[in-house]
Design a protein around this motif. Structure first.
Motif, PDB file in Angstrom:
ATOM      1  N   PRO A 202      -6.273  -3.170   8.939  1.00  0.00           N
ATOM      2  CA  PRO A 202      -6.365  -2.665   7.564  1.00  0.00           C
ATOM      3  C   PRO A 202      -5.175  -1.792   7.170  1.00  0.00           C
ATOM      4  CG  PRO A 202      -8.510  -2.553   8.615  1.00  0.00           C
ATOM      5  CD  PRO A 202      -7.529  -2.915   9.686  1.00  0.00           C
ATOM      6  N   ILE A 203      -4.736  -0.927   8.081  1.00  0.00           N
ATOM      7  CA  ILE A 203      -3.583  -0.074   7.788  1.00  0.00           C
ATOM      8  C   ILE A 203      -2.330  -0.918   7.613  1.00  0.00           C
ATOM      9  CG2 ILE A 203      -2.080   1.739   8.673  1.00  0.00           C
ATOM     10  CD1 ILE A 203      -4.715   2.783   7.726  1.00  0.00           C
ATOM     11  N   LEU A 204      -2.217  -1.972   8.404  1.00  0.00           N
ATOM     12  CA  LEU A 204      -1.065  -2.866   8.267  1.00  0.00           C
ATOM     13  C   LEU A 204      -1.041  -3.515   6.888  1.00  0.00           C
ATOM     14  CD1 LEU A 204       1.390  -4.322   9.459  1.00  0.00           C
ATOM     15  CD2 LEU A 204      -0.176  -6.089  10.320  1.00  0.00           C
ATOM     16  N   VAL A 205      -2.213  -3.918   6.411  1.00  0.00           N
ATOM     17  CA  VAL A 205      -2.299  -4.509   5.072  1.00  0.00           C
ATOM     18  C   VAL A 205      -1.806  -3.518   4.026  1.00  0.00           C
ATOM     19  CG1 VAL A 205      -3.900  -5.315   3.285  1.00  0.00           C
ATOM     20  CG2 VAL A 205      -4.149  -6.119   5.639  1.00  0.00           C
ATOM     21  N   PHE A 206      -2.222  -2.261   4.157  1.00  0.00           N
ATOM     22  CA  PHE A 206      -1.780  -1.232   3.211  1.00  0.00           C
ATOM     23  C   PHE A 206      -0.271  -1.041   3.271  1.00  0.00           C
ATOM     24  CE2 PHE A 206      -0.573   3.286   2.763  1.00  0.00           C
ATOM     25  CZ  PHE A 206      -0.793   3.429   1.406  1.00  0.00           C
ATOM     26  N   CYS A 207       0.269  -0.908   4.468  1.00  0.00           N
ATOM     27  CA  CYS A 207       1.708  -0.672   4.616  1.00  0.00           C
ATOM     28  C   CYS A 207       2.514  -1.843   4.051  1.00  0.00           C
ATOM     29  CB  CYS A 207       2.053  -0.454   6.082  1.00  0.00           C
ATOM     30  SG  CYS A 207       1.386   1.075   6.785  1.00  0.00           S
ATOM     31  N   LEU A 208       2.088  -3.058   4.359  1.00  0.00           N
ATOM     32  CA  LEU A 208       2.768  -4.229   3.811  1.00  0.00           C
ATOM     33  C   LEU A 208       2.639  -4.255   2.290  1.00  0.00           C
ATOM     34  CD1 LEU A 208       1.736  -7.014   6.371  1.00  0.00           C
ATOM     35  CD2 LEU A 208       3.961  -5.878   6.151  1.00  0.00           C
ATOM     36  N   GLY A 209       1.481  -3.820   1.791  1.00  0.00           N
ATOM     37  CA  GLY A 209       1.275  -3.769   0.344  1.00  0.00           C
ATOM     38  C   GLY A 209       2.207  -2.791  -0.337  1.00  0.00           C
ATOM     39  N   VAL A 210       2.405  -1.636   0.285  1.00  0.00           N
ATOM     40  CA  VAL A 210       3.333  -0.650  -0.268  1.00  0.00           C
ATOM     41  C   VAL A 210       4.749  -1.214  -0.308  1.00  0.00           C
ATOM     42  CG1 VAL A 210       4.426   1.595   0.115  1.00  0.00           C
ATOM     43  CG2 VAL A 210       1.955   1.354   0.403  1.00  0.00           C
ATOM     44  N   LEU A 211       5.166  -1.820   0.800  1.00  0.00           N
ATOM     45  CA  LEU A 211       6.510  -2.396   0.854  1.00  0.00           C
ATOM     46  C   LEU A 211       6.679  -3.514  -0.170  1.00  0.00           C
ATOM     47  CD1 LEU A 211       7.038  -2.541   4.736  1.00  0.00           C
ATOM     48  CD2 LEU A 211       7.988  -0.876   3.119  1.00  0.00           C
ATOM     49  N   LEU A 212       5.653  -4.356  -0.295  1.00  0.00           N
ATOM     50  CA  LEU A 212       5.713  -5.444  -1.276  1.00  0.00           C
ATOM     51  C   LEU A 212       5.780  -4.885  -2.694  1.00  0.00           C
ATOM     52  CD1 LEU A 212       5.557  -8.421  -2.077  1.00  0.00           C
ATOM     53  CD2 LEU A 212       3.052  -8.248  -1.941  1.00  0.00           C
ATOM     54  N   THR A 213       4.961  -3.874  -2.999  1.00  0.00           N
ATOM     55  CA  THR A 213       4.924  -3.304  -4.348  1.00  0.00           C
ATOM     56  C   THR A 213       6.244  -2.660  -4.724  1.00  0.00           C
ATOM     57  OG1 THR A 213       2.551  -2.863  -4.083  1.00  0.00           O
ATOM     58  CG2 THR A 213       3.674  -1.747  -5.884  1.00  0.00           C
ATOM     59  N   ILE A 214       6.786  -1.814  -3.842  1.00  0.00           N
ATOM     60  CA  ILE A 214       8.033  -1.131  -4.183  1.00  0.00           C
ATOM     61  C   ILE A 214       9.201  -2.113  -4.232  1.00  0.00           C
ATOM     62  CG2 ILE A 214       7.234   1.072  -3.265  1.00  0.00           C
ATOM     63  CD1 ILE A 214       8.876   0.590  -0.759  1.00  0.00           C
ATOM     64  N   GLY A 215       9.134  -3.158  -3.402  1.00  0.00           N
ATOM     65  CA  GLY A 215      10.180  -4.172  -3.451  1.00  0.00           C
ATOM     66  C   GLY A 215      10.165  -4.926  -4.770  1.00  0.00           C
ATOM     67  N   LEU A 216       8.967  -5.291  -5.230  1.00  0.00           N
ATOM     68  CA  LEU A 216       8.835  -5.995  -6.508  1.00  0.00           C
ATOM     69  C   LEU A 216       9.238  -5.098  -7.671  1.00  0.00           C
ATOM     70  CD1 LEU A 216       5.460  -7.882  -5.894  1.00  0.00           C
ATOM     71  CD2 LEU A 216       7.745  -8.885  -5.967  1.00  0.00           C
ATOM     72  N   LEU A 217       8.855  -3.813  -7.590  1.00  0.00           N
ATOM     73  CA  LEU A 217       9.229  -2.867  -8.654  1.00  0.00           C
ATOM     74  C   LEU A 217      10.744  -2.697  -8.711  1.00  0.00           C
ATOM     75  CD1 LEU A 217       6.525  -0.049  -8.356  1.00  0.00           C
ATOM     76  CD2 LEU A 217       6.821  -1.644 -10.247  1.00  0.00           C
ATOM     77  N   ALA A 218      11.354  -2.578  -7.551  1.00  0.00           N
ATOM     78  CA  ALA A 218      12.813  -2.411  -7.507  1.00  0.00           C
ATOM     79  C   ALA A 218      13.526  -3.630  -8.082  1.00  0.00           C
ATOM     80  CB  ALA A 218      13.266  -2.147  -6.072  1.00  0.00           C
ATOM     81  N   ARG A 219      12.929  -4.801  -7.891  1.00  0.00           N
ATOM     82  CA  ARG A 219      13.497  -6.028  -8.436  1.00  0.00           C
ATOM     83  C   ARG A 219      13.097  -6.243  -9.894  1.00  0.00           C
ATOM     84  NH1 ARG A 219      17.251  -9.316  -6.109  1.00  0.00           N
ATOM     85  NH2 ARG A 219      16.153 -11.129  -6.993  1.00  0.00           N
ATOM     86  N   LYS A 220      12.261  -5.309 -10.420  1.00  0.00           N
ATOM     87  CA  LYS A 220      11.775  -5.379 -11.802  1.00  0.00           C
ATOM     88  C   LYS A 220      11.057  -6.700 -12.075  1.00  0.00           C
ATOM     89  CE  LYS A 220      15.472  -2.366 -13.481  1.00  0.00           C
ATOM     90  NZ  LYS A 220      14.644  -1.155 -13.381  1.00  0.00           N
ATOM     91  N   VAL A 221      10.242  -7.122 -11.112  1.00  0.00           N
ATOM     92  CA  VAL A 221       9.452  -8.344 -11.261  1.00  0.00           C
ATOM     93  C   VAL A 221       8.270  -8.070 -12.180  1.00  0.00           C
ATOM     94  CG1 VAL A 221       7.999 -10.024 -10.051  1.00  0.00           C
ATOM     95  CG2 VAL A 221      10.115  -9.187  -8.995  1.00  0.00           C
TER      96      VAL A 221
END
Length: 485
Positions: A202-221
């Protein structure tokens, strides 16, 4: 979105409205689109859908004075119904991307402080009374006047504090941060993960989710937050099907045994408006203090939420005022009445609406989507509550960053505003309460202005509000002095 972008959005000429719905909600005028509003509505729902699980757990686990407990299935129905109706009303009447549901903190007060002293009907009657009194404050203009009396830097500090608070909520909900049990004999209140380290799928899912979210935000997706929630929910379902996981928390990401369920409206209308005043063993002073606690918490939680969401959406005018504020506050007060009447506790504006704003929501049209999903939840609760907190919480962390950016507009060299701003920002996450942060900031502002000989610069409403906060923070000794405890 940066402040310069928000200003630019307001100053540039908006495109013409596409149709009557566009004109009514001012979608184009506010620089939004139907796509953004719809995505925002979904994002807001998924980040606050946990209340459909959490509210029944909190209220359903408590017993009233006579040992009675509320039915969890009926609580789920009541929670979804109030959220659906009041969110739509806020969208149409207030035209803000501000969803409403049973208030966390307020429901704990009802469950663990009020109900043990009386029956559930009497306790919910106090919630209805609280809502009616808040509506009266709105009608008289007092609630709106208090919001206008707050200096702009303090409003910005409230937004920043909420940003940190909502990020902290995300970390805690996901289990990335946990409370260290008192038995550990340590002065450190929280730790990384459950044991000081990050462990488990579960913690891995959260960490991957944070990385995915900030990556998408940085790319302005477009749709970054919603894409992250949906993607990580699917990932969580796959992991849950192949790994041996003992618990995800409140929600397990697995396909439900049944998709459709019948709503149970058995709790609707079960309240006694003045029953608490006649409850055996409960004095009038105690009842008044309980109502006061509810009002103050609801009043300033809403104030902070409305200002924070409006600021992040770039909807505040040049004087820092919220559009349609009177109607927004009246609807919020009516939501408290509705929550008490439905026995789901006081409903209030949700800071998780910031997730929708992060997706581009700028109008009340997104509320129609969020409210519609809550209405569907009346029948599709098993399906719509499969999103684990670990998949939704990264959105809160990302939104916390977006709201944190307003800290640059506070003059940190001017102590008379910097210190109150700091206390406002710090106390919110450290005490897990928006109300406490606002109260600390107000009191510090009044004290410092007075010490500097600038008491005349303080609006009289800030004096009055600070006095109420003084009572709020000193409620325990006051109860003892008055013999109510």
């Amino acid at each position: 979105m940066s402040e310069s972008q928000k200003v630019a959005d307001r100053s540039s000429a908006p495109p013409p409205a596409a149709n009557s719905v566009d004109r009514f909600f001012k979608i184009s005028a506010r620089g939004s689109t139907f796509g953004r509003e719809i995505r925002g509505g979904f994002a807001t729902f998924f980040t606050m859908a946990y209340i459909l699980v959490l509210n029944p757990i909190i209220l359903g686990s408590a017993k009233d004075k006579f040992g009675q407990q509320l039915d969890p299935v009926q609580l789920t129905t009541a929670t979804a119904l109030v959220a659906a109706v009041m969110t739509v009303i806020m969208g149409v009447g207030g035209n803000l991307p501000l969803a409403l549901a049973a208030g966390l903190g307020l429901n704990a007060v009802v469950a663990f402080q009020i109900a043990p002293q009386m029956s559930w009907d009497d306790a919910m009657g106090l919630v209805v009374l609280e809502g009616l009194l808040i509506c009266a404050l709105v009608v008289t203009g007092l609630r709106e006047a208090v919001m206008h009396a707050i200096p702009q830097p303090l409003k910005q500090a409230i937004s920043v504090g909420i940003g940190l608070f909502i990020a902290f909520i995300g970390f805690v909900d996901a289990g990335f941060v946990t409370r260290i049990p008192d038995i550990a004999n340590t002065t450190v209140p929280v730790q990384l993960g459950g044991t000081g380290t990050l462990a488990g799928w579960p913690i891995l899912v959260f960490c991957l989710g944070v990385l995915l979210t900030i990556g998408l935000l940085a790319r302005k997706v477009k749709g970054a937050i919603l894409i992250s929630i949906v993607t990580m929910t699917i990932v969580a379902m796959i992991i849950n099907s192949i790994a041996d996981i003992k618990a995800w928390g409140l929600t397990t990401p697995e396909w439900p045994g049944k998709v459709v369920d019948t709503p149970d409206f058995g709790l609707i209308g079960h309240f006694s408006l003045f029953g608490a005043f006649d409850a055996p063993g409960v004095g009038v002073v105690t009842v008044v203090l309980l109502i006061f606690t509810l009002i103050l918490s609801d009043f300033f939680d809403t104030m902070g939420t409305v200002v924070g969401i409006s600021a992040e959406a770039g909807l505040l005018d040049e004087e820092g005022k919220v559009p349609n504020l009177g109607r927004v506050l009246l609807i919020d007060g009516a939501a408290a009445v509705a929550g008490g009447a439905a026995s789901s506790s006081s409903a209030t504006s949700y800071i998780e609406s910031a997730a929708g704003v992060g997706e581009g929501s700028r109008t009340g049209f997104s509320n129609l989507v969020t409210g519609g999903l809550f209405a569907l939840a009346l029948f599709l609760t098993p399906l719509l509550t499969i999103v684990p907190l670990q998949a939704a919480a990264p959105a809160l962390v990302a939104v916390g960053f977006l709201m944190m950016t307003q800290v640059k507009h506070i003059d940190w060299d001017k102590y008379e505003i910097a210190i109150p701003a700091f206390l406002t920002i710090a106390v919110m996450p450290f005490t897990y309460s928006i109300t406490n942060g606002i109260g600390a900031g107000f009191l510090a502002y009044v004290v410092i202005k007075t010490v500097l000989g600038k008491a005349k610069e303080i609006h009289w409403l800030l004096w009055a509000t600070s006095a109420l906060f003084l009572v709020y923070f000193a409620i325990d000794p006051i109860e003892q002095i008055l013999g109510a405890k």
